[in-house]
Design a protein around this motif. Structure first.
Motif, short mmCIF file in Angstrom:
data_model
loop_
_atom_site.label_atom_id
_atom_site.label_comp_id
_atom_site.label_asym_id
_atom_site.label_seq_id
_atom_site.Cartn_x
_atom_site.Cartn_y
_atom_site.Cartn_z
N LYS A 1 -0.42 53.67 34.16
CA LYS A 1 -0.71 54.92 34.84
C LYS A 1 -1.19 55.96 33.84
O LYS A 1 -0.78 55.96 32.68
CB LYS A 1 0.55 55.43 35.53
N LYS A 2 -2.03 56.82 34.32
CA LYS A 2 -2.59 57.85 33.44
C LYS A 2 -1.51 58.81 32.94
O LYS A 2 -1.60 59.32 31.83
CB LYS A 2 -3.68 58.60 34.18
N GLU A 3 -0.49 59.03 33.75
CA GLU A 3 0.59 59.92 33.32
C GLU A 3 1.35 59.33 32.14
O GLU A 3 1.71 60.04 31.20
CB GLU A 3 1.56 60.20 34.48
N ILE B 1 2.34 59.04 26.15
CA ILE B 1 2.24 58.26 24.91
C ILE B 1 1.32 58.95 23.91
O ILE B 1 1.65 59.09 22.73
CB ILE B 1 1.77 56.82 25.20
N VAL B 2 0.18 59.42 24.39
CA VAL B 2 -0.77 60.09 23.49
C VAL B 2 -0.17 61.41 22.98
O VAL B 2 -0.34 61.76 21.81
CB VAL B 2 -2.12 60.32 24.21
N ALA B 3 0.54 62.12 23.84
CA ALA B 3 1.20 63.36 23.39
C ALA B 3 2.24 63.07 22.31
O ALA B 3 2.35 63.82 21.34
CB ALA B 3 1.83 64.07 24.58
N ALA B 4 2.98 61.97 22.46
CA ALA B 4 3.96 61.59 21.44
C ALA B 4 3.26 61.25 20.11
O ALA B 4 3.76 61.60 19.04
CB ALA B 4 4.78 60.40 21.92
N VAL B 5 2.12 60.59 20.19
CA VAL B 5 1.35 60.28 18.98
C VAL B 5 0.89 61.57 18.31
O VAL B 5 0.93 61.70 17.08
CB VAL B 5 0.15 59.36 19.31
N CYS B 6 0.48 62.55 19.11
CA CYS B 6 0.05 63.83 18.54
C CYS B 6 1.20 64.54 17.84
O CYS B 6 1.02 65.10 16.75
CB CYS B 6 -0.52 64.73 19.63
N GLY C 1 -5.78 61.99 18.90
CA GLY C 1 -4.81 62.18 19.98
C GLY C 1 -5.19 63.33 20.89
O GLY C 1 -5.14 63.20 22.11
N PHE C 2 -5.58 64.45 20.31
CA PHE C 2 -5.94 65.60 21.14
C PHE C 2 -7.25 65.34 21.89
O PHE C 2 -7.42 65.81 23.02
CB PHE C 2 -6.00 66.87 20.32
N ALA C 3 -8.16 64.59 21.30
CA ALA C 3 -9.36 64.19 22.03
C ALA C 3 -9.00 63.28 23.21
O ALA C 3 -9.53 63.43 24.31
CB ALA C 3 -10.35 63.49 21.09
N ALA C 4 -8.07 62.36 22.97
CA ALA C 4 -7.63 61.47 24.06
C ALA C 4 -6.91 62.24 25.15
O ALA C 4 -7.09 61.97 26.34
CB ALA C 4 -6.72 60.37 23.49
N ILE C 5 -6.09 63.22 24.76
CA ILE C 5 -5.42 64.05 25.77
C ILE C 5 -6.45 64.79 26.62
O ILE C 5 -6.33 64.89 27.84
CB ILE C 5 -4.45 65.05 25.09
N THR C 6 -7.48 65.30 25.98
CA THR C 6 -8.54 66.00 26.72
C THR C 6 -9.23 65.07 27.70
O THR C 6 -9.45 65.42 28.87
CB THR C 6 -9.56 66.59 25.73
N VAL C 7 -9.55 63.86 27.25
CA VAL C 7 -10.23 62.89 28.13
C VAL C 7 -9.33 62.51 29.30
O VAL C 7 -9.77 62.47 30.46
CB VAL C 7 -10.66 61.65 27.33
N VAL C 8 -8.06 62.24 29.02
CA VAL C 8 -7.13 61.86 30.10
C VAL C 8 -6.96 63.01 31.08
O VAL C 8 -6.98 62.81 32.30
CB VAL C 8 -5.76 61.42 29.51
#
Length: 98
Positions: A2-4, A9-14, A71-78
């Protein structure tokens, strides 16, 4: 996945990347004044150790910065993808009926 869940996960990586960046700064925090208190023969070895610490800290900061950027780029895309999907669902559900 799920996208959530992906978002969390991406926020934790950031957060990890920011911590790694800060730890890298602490590792390379070098006090050159302590070298002058050592005997002359020990100063070279201590200087080499400090340079190694500086290099390791710089590498940690570089890795942390790259992870944070990705990570922040991935958060933006998600976030944009989830927003687009929500907008499409809302348009289907509450679409204009003329």
């Amino acid at each position: 996945m799920k996208k959530e869940k992906l978002f969390v996960i991406v926020a934790a990586v950031c957060i990890f990347a920011i911590a790694l960046f800060m730890i890298g700064g602490v590792v390379q925090d070098i006090d050159y004044h302590t070298l002058s208190s050592l005997p002359l023969l020990e100063q070279k070895a201590a200087y080499d150790d400090l340079q190694t610490r500086k290099t390791v800290g710089e590498i940690m900061q570089l890795v942390g910065a790259l992870l944070a950027l990705a990570g922040f780029a991935a958060i933006t895309v998600v976030a944009l993808t989830v927003g687009q999907n929500s907008a499409e669902e809302a348009e289907k559900r509450y679409g204009k009926s003329e």
